[in-house]
Scaffold this active site. Sequence first.
Site, PDB file in Angstrom:
ATOM      1  N   PRO A  14       0.829  -1.215   0.000  1.00 46.70           N
ATOM      2  CA  PRO A  14       0.000   0.000   0.000  1.00 46.70           C
ATOM      3  C   PRO A  14       0.860   1.261   0.000  1.00 46.70           C
ATOM      4  O   PRO A  14       1.847   1.339   0.729  1.00 46.70           O
ATOM      5  CB  PRO A  14      -0.785  -0.109   1.318  1.00 46.70           C
ATOM      6  CG  PRO A  14      -0.001  -1.040   2.181  1.00 46.70           C
ATOM      7  CD  PRO A  14       0.735  -1.960   1.260  1.00 46.70           C
ATOM      8  N   ALA A  16      -0.081   5.455   0.012  1.00 46.28           N
ATOM      9  CA  ALA A  16      -1.043   6.554  -0.083  1.00 46.28           C
ATOM     10  C   ALA A  16      -0.637   7.475  -1.222  1.00 46.28           C
ATOM     11  O   ALA A  16       0.544   7.823  -1.368  1.00 46.28           O
ATOM     12  CB  ALA A  16      -1.068   7.317   1.238  1.00 46.28           C
ATOM     13  N   GLN A  66      -7.190  -1.381   2.687  1.00 47.72           N
ATOM     14  CA  GLN A  66      -6.476  -1.062   3.929  1.00 47.72           C
ATOM     15  C   GLN A  66      -7.196   0.064   4.675  1.00 47.72           C
ATOM     16  O   GLN A  66      -7.438   1.142   4.119  1.00 47.72           O
ATOM     17  CB  GLN A  66      -5.028  -0.642   3.665  1.00 47.72           C
ATOM     18  CG  GLN A  66      -4.277  -0.550   4.996  1.00 47.72           C
ATOM     19  CD  GLN A  66      -2.873  -0.002   4.907  1.00 47.72           C
ATOM     20  OE1 GLN A  66      -2.678   1.150   4.537  1.00 47.72           O
ATOM     21  NE2 GLN A  66      -1.901  -0.816   5.260  1.00 47.72           N
ATOM     22  N   CYS A  95       1.784   3.095   9.772  1.00 50.77           N
ATOM     23  CA  CYS A  95       2.062   4.448   9.285  1.00 50.77           C
ATOM     24  C   CYS A  95       2.668   5.324  10.389  1.00 50.77           C
ATOM     25  O   CYS A  95       2.048   5.526  11.441  1.00 50.77           O
ATOM     26  CB  CYS A  95       0.780   5.086   8.755  1.00 50.77           C
ATOM     27  SG  CYS A  95       1.064   6.760   8.157  1.00 50.77           S
ATOM     28  N   GLY A 191      10.163  -3.624   2.777  1.00 48.27           N
ATOM     29  CA  GLY A 191      11.244  -2.721   3.161  1.00 48.27           C
ATOM     30  C   GLY A 191      12.496  -2.896   2.328  1.00 48.27           C
ATOM     31  O   GLY A 191      13.104  -3.972   2.330  1.00 48.27           O
TER      32      GLY A 191
END
Length: 319
Positions: A14, A16, A66, A95, A191
């Site tokens: 995900p 944003a 999500q 987040c 990551g």
Amino acid sequence: MGRFSYPGILGLAPMAGVTDRAFRTVCRLWGAQFFFTEMISAESVLLDLEVVERMLPFEEENTAVQLYGSDPKKLALAARKVQHRASWIDLNAACPVKKVVKKNSGAALLKDLERLRDIVMAMKDVCDKPITVKIRIGFERNELEKIMETLVLAGADGVEVHGRTAVQMYSGKAQWDLKLDRWNIPAAISGDLYTVEDVQNAMNISKASAAILARGALRKPWIFHEFFHGKAPGVEEIRDMFLLHAKLLRELEGERSFYSLRQFVAGYTHGFSGAREFRERFMKLEGFEAIQNAIEEFFNRFLMNVGENKVVKEDGARA
Ligand SMILES: Cc1cc2nc3c(=O)[nH]c(=O)nc-3n(C[C@H](O)[C@H](O)[C@H](O)COP(=O)(O)O)c2cc1C
């Protein structure tokens, strides 16, 4: 409901402002196997805000919605409300952005494991679809063990782990050595996955059952293709996917969508000579037709020079 597993080994993480329906579609065509929407606040779902409809998947397989928030009841209600649009629901407990953490949402849930447990249990209670959770390894320090135990006990169906603490934000290197097979629950690693080798190494080292790409997919959207085919796609394919992306984004956002498209130009021109000049020019273009013409002109140059489907390398970067 049988035991959940991620629908494949390589997904789009995900992001944003990035992983909207248009980008999910092109990544699917490049070979990504599963997807997440951008984070959507439980409150905005309950308030029926217009933006939510645009963010929800529309007839897309293997796509999680999500949600973020802090109130177990609201998150449960929101999950129940959108579950018919989702393959499963993913809770954002990762987040680190101040605005989100200040409201006890996102990574703040890692500091309040009782609340995290209550949220997952409340969502599980009312949802027919699986519930997964996206986490970092801790808020200030690595507390992965406690967090995972909490999630397993609460009944989470899967966990995506970004191998940094929240306070690290994006600094340092993401940890992959997390022994994610210690818990009897599917886990996806996230990551610093920028290359096919990174994905293979991270999966081997972390013992995750899947990996999800974020910035790696933004920097080079065809990384999914490279992973599954062992080589980069041809110039024509990259050009056509960029054009399709522009078209899909226009359908989603209208005529001003070229602003959103700008964040992808570096990715699509990754490794091509003359990319820097093109990016600078692209940032000043306005309107769908101008964008379309510029994309065609840029890539057709390589097709004319080296023949169809030959990938041109910059400093040998894209072998
Ligand atoms: C621009 C951007 C937006 C992001 N938005 C979200 C989000 O909405 N939800 C989430 O769980 N993680 C979000 N992340 C985190 C990524 O999913 C991923 O875990 C993180 O970037 C580490 O992976 P990477 O090194 O492959 O980028 C975002 C990351 C970026 C760069």
